[in-house]
Design a protein around this motif. Structure first.
Motif, PDB file in Angstrom:
ATOM      1  N   SER A  49     -10.618   1.276   0.853  1.00  0.00           N
ATOM      2  CA  SER A  49     -11.140   2.008  -0.313  1.00  0.00           C
ATOM      3  C   SER A  49     -12.160   3.044   0.121  1.00  0.00           C
ATOM      4  O   SER A  49     -12.209   4.156  -0.414  1.00  0.00           O
ATOM      5  CB  SER A  49     -11.793   1.040  -1.305  1.00  0.00           C
ATOM      6  N   GLN A  93      -9.165   1.720  -7.364  1.00  0.00           N
ATOM      7  CA  GLN A  93      -8.930   0.276  -7.343  1.00  0.00           C
ATOM      8  C   GLN A  93      -9.547  -0.359  -8.596  1.00  0.00           C
ATOM      9  O   GLN A  93      -8.963  -1.250  -9.200  1.00  0.00           O
ATOM     10  CB  GLN A  93      -9.560  -0.331  -6.081  1.00  0.00           C
ATOM     11  N   ASP A 178      -5.011   3.347  -4.713  1.00  0.00           N
ATOM     12  CA  ASP A 178      -5.747   2.212  -4.145  1.00  0.00           C
ATOM     13  C   ASP A 178      -5.466   0.943  -4.939  1.00  0.00           C
ATOM     14  O   ASP A 178      -6.002   0.753  -6.028  1.00  0.00           O
ATOM     15  CB  ASP A 178      -7.255   2.534  -4.141  1.00  0.00           C
ATOM     16  N   GLU A 179      -4.612   0.114  -4.372  1.00  0.00           N
ATOM     17  CA  GLU A 179      -4.240  -1.172  -4.987  1.00  0.00           C
ATOM     18  C   GLU A 179      -3.828  -1.015  -6.449  1.00  0.00           C
ATOM     19  O   GLU A 179      -4.249  -1.784  -7.310  1.00  0.00           O
ATOM     20  CB  GLU A 179      -5.390  -2.184  -4.868  1.00  0.00           C
TER      21      GLU A 179
END
Ligand SMILES: Nc1ncnc2c1ncn2[C@@H]1O[C@H](COP(=O)(O)OP(=O)(O)OP(=O)(O)O)[C@@H](O)[C@H]1O
Ligand SMILES: [Mg+2]
Lengths: 262, 478
Positions: A49, A93, A178-179
């Motif tokens: 991240s 995220q 991100d995720e």
């Protein structure tokens, strides 16, 4: 003087970055070409991240060395909003809630700041409405989410979908997700991945950060990178994901430590 | 360090100019003689002198309040000039006779005193230092029986109305600053709406402090007779001085049966520079009396200026079914301090009140909400809803909430909600990552935060208020 001869969109060399005085990124290297999909995997806290936020220009991180060239431009010299307008997109995220600001207004202002940057006329509320409805279709989101405040009270999965809606609207050159898959149910995962695939084309590139091989069945990467302790310690093809799923990270970490490929 | 959000720049204050005009100024200081002098300068009826002297004598026995969350060096009341009036003809017959310098000053402030330039449907009473210099649209209003004039004129021309209502809502000894005001107030506006009349236009008073050494002590009285209604607006600015000026106003509202008064303020006094030097001390008593059944008083305020704000517009709900409302946005930046809120005193049956308070603090400023909801023993079925939201911009600003609730009737229902949110690095980064500049991001978040209050303002002022807040916060990040 940098001349862009290639189809390289992003080139990161020996990037190091601190938060306060603590080094987090310790020499990241990555090259992404147009049309490619990259996946970044790696243990918790390994800097994935942070890497994405440093690229996007988050003010909490200080770059201490290395270079980042984005489409032939020195990315690190640009303000965060200039990076965004020139085509860097980060799906967070943990997307923030912005109470009081309607999702629709937010999306329109974001879209228009990009238009302005491109020297295009801003679109009015009426035309925007039409445009955004079309984009909603890509992530199969209900129009009722437009009148709510940005992410406020959205479920975890709804927030992630809203991120991809923003990506669909802004059509970035380089999207870093991100995720985006974490917190999505099985159907939502399929829909979101489908949306991302729909947005992928030979002109742009996508970097997905994920912990799960499952996502990579839907969004098939050209390369998989493994991060540890602020560096990419291994790069492989899509089959690497399966191996990681099976064997965990230890063998990669060990191999990196001893400098031996297994 | 992550200083993006905390570096602060003060937006130049565009109303900070001083008008060069010859003034009639009395010597500094306060005494019984000064009170008499002010009264005689204004040719007041005898009862007014008595009113003032009574207030002055009470004030002498009182102490300055110190419970508010504000700090400032002691005020030297003997070093203030209590009367300063621009020299012009004593009695003006028309707007054409107003000194052009004054017209220009108000023009520069965006307040047109020319009735021809009817940009909006608003009648204006313009107050410069201690006196009212012009009131527009008086004849048009008079056709409906509406009286809109300076309070000095009202004391001479409608003494019975003034005597009946002045001090009836805020007694002369109510508090330290109200007592001071009652003793030395020099001008202000008077509004009287006759029975059954809906005031045909917005009324507004514009206050301008020009003299760097004088205080401004204005007095406003609005009376709405049974079944009438009025919407009234107040605006204020002052030049930039590096000393502080005291502004201690009193506003009294009286609403009789079924009457409705809507009182809006956009306060933009000079706030001092970024290090806290200069600016207005705004110590104001505003109170509305819902005397009649089904009456309604609504306060809407947007407080952006002043070095220190100490202000609690209140409603005393005496009439059964009467309604009190308080909608407030208070913004503080740099070294500003605000301690503001409201009092809702429920006395009659089925009285209802709503409090919506939005505090925004940036820089090193301190912003406190202080509110009292009091339900008396006879207030069967009384209801209050309070919502106090604070927004912090950056890491060095402070916000406090002091809600006091006193309920003496078990059928009453009181609800209180509070929240604190923040505009910090992460929020701004989120917007930036979508291509939106910090300025636009803040203005969107602030507009959203203040929406419930801005919706209560008359249209033009809502737009103005929105712009004003963005302006005030410009440069507060980045
Ligand atoms: N703002 C910050 N302040 C302090 N430490 C930070 C900050 N940002 C990141 N870190 C630290 O840097 C390291 C890398 O964090 P990062 O969020 O990049 O990891 P990640 O690889 O994304 O992990 P995950 O898989 O859990 O999301 C962690 O040890 C984290 O605690
Ligand atoms: Mg992470």
């Amino acid at each position: 003087m940098i001349i862009d001869h290639s189809n390289v969109i992003l080139s990161v060399k020996n990037l190091t970055a601190n938060v306060d005085e603590t080094p987090i990124l310790k020499g990241m290297n990555l090259e992404v070409k147009a049309g490619e999909i990259h996946a970044i995997m790696g243990p918790n806290g390994s800097g994935k991240s942070t890497f994405s936020k440093v690229l996007a220009g988050h003010p909490a991180y200080q770059v201490t060395g290395g270079e980042v060239i984005f489409q032939g431009q020195d990315l690190l010299a640009l303000e965060p909003e200039e990076r965004a307008r020139s085509g860097i997109f980060l799906a967070f995220q943990y997307p923030l809630e912005i109470p009081g600001v309607s999702n629709l207004d937010f999306l329109r202002v974001a879209y228009n700041s990009k238009r302005k940057h491109q020297g295009l006329e801003e679109v009015d509320a009426f035309d925007f409405d039409e445009l955004i409805r079309e984009k909603l279709g890509i992530v199969k989101m209900d129009a009722s989410f437009l009148s709510r405040s940005v992410n406020e009270g959205f479920s975890g999965g709804e927030k992630k979908r809203n991120e991809i809606l923003q990506m669909a609207l802004l059509e970035p050159k380089l999207a870093i997700l991100d995720e985006t898959d974490s917190g999505l149910d099985i159907d939502a995962l399929r829909i979101v991945a489908g949306g991302v695939n729909q947005l992928s084309n030979p002109e742009n590139a996508i970097v997905v950060i994920t912990h799960y091989q499952r996502l990579l069945e839907y969004i098939v990467p050209d390369y998989i990178h493994v991060t540890a302790n602020g560096r990419i310690i291994r790069t492989g093809g899509k089959e690497l994901a399966l191996e990681l799923e099976e064997r965990g990270y230890d063998w990669v970490l060990e191999a990196a430590a001893t400098g031996v490929a297994s | 360090m992550t200083t993006t959000v905390t570096s602060l720049v003060n937006q130049p204050y565009k109303y900070g100019f001083v008008t060069d005009i010859e003034s009639d100024v009395i010597p500094r200081g306060l005494s019984e003689d000064v009170v008499r002098l002010i009264s005689s300068k204004k040719n007041e009826p005898e009862f007014m002198l008595e009113f003032r002297l009574k207030a002055y004598r009470q004030w002498l026995k009182m102490a300055e309040p110190n419970w508010a969350e504000v700090g400032y060096p002691a005020i030297d009341y003997q070093n203030i000039i209590y009367y300063s009036a621009p020299k012009q003809k004593e009695k003006l017959n028309s707007l054409e006779e107003v000194d052009p310098t004054l017209l220009e000053t108000f023009e520069k402030l965006g307040i047109s005193l020319s009735e021809q330039k009817r940009l909006s449907n608003v009648a204006v009473d313009a107050i410069f230092d201690s006196v009212s210099v012009a009131t527009t649209f008086r004849e048009k209003l008079a056709k409906d029986g509406v009286i809109f004039c300076s309070i000095s004129e009202a004391m001479r021309e409608y003494p019975e109305l003034v005597q009946k209502y002045l001090g009836s809502v805020v007694p002369v000894g109510d508090n330290y600053f109200a007592a001071l005001n009652s003793a030395v107030f020099s001008d202000g506006s008077f509004v009287y709406i006759p029975k059954g009349t809906k005031c045909p236009m917005e009324l507004s008073t514009y206050f301008r402090i020009n003299n760097g050494d004088s205080g401004q002590f204005e007095r406003t009285l609005i009376v709405a007779e049974a079944g009438s209604s009025v919407s009234y607006l107040e605006g204020c600015t002052a030049p930039m001085f590096d000393t502080n000026q005291l502004h201690a106003a009193v506003v009294e509202l009286v609403a009789l049966d079924d009457a409705e008064i809507k009182y809006s303020t956009v306060q933009n006094w000079y706030a001092g520079d970024k290090d806290g030097k200069g600016g207005i001390y705004n110590f104001v008593t505003k109170r509305g009396l819902c005397q009649g059944v089904n009456s309604k008083i609504s306060w809407t305020q947007v407080e952006t200026g002043s070095a220190i704000t100490w202000k609690y517009p209140s409603c005393v709900l005496v009439g059964d079914n009467s309604v009190g409302e308080f909608y407030s946005v208070a913004l503080t930046n740099n070294c500003q301090q605000a301690d503001t809120g409201t009092k809702m005193v429920h006395i009659g049956k089925n009285t209802r009140s709503t409090i919506i308070s939005k505090g925004i603090s940036a820089g090193r400023s301190e912003n406190s909400y202080r509110g009292l909801v009091k339900i008396g023993p006879k207030a069967d079925g009384a209801r209050n809803y309070s919502q106090c939201d604070s927004m912090l911009i950056g890491d060095n600003a402070g916000a406090n909430t002091f809600p006091y609730i006193q309920v003496q009737n078990h059928t009453a229902k009181v609800e209180h909600e509070a929240s604190t949110s923040k505009i910090g690095e992460d929020q701004l980064f989120f917007f930036a990552q979508r291509g939106v500049s910090s300025e636009d991001a803040i203005s969107m978040m602030i507009s959203g935060f203040c929406k419930d209050v801005f919706n209560q303002l008359p249209m033009e002022f809502a737009v103005e208020a929105d712009r004003l807040l963005s302006l005030k916060l410009e440069g507060s990040v980045g």
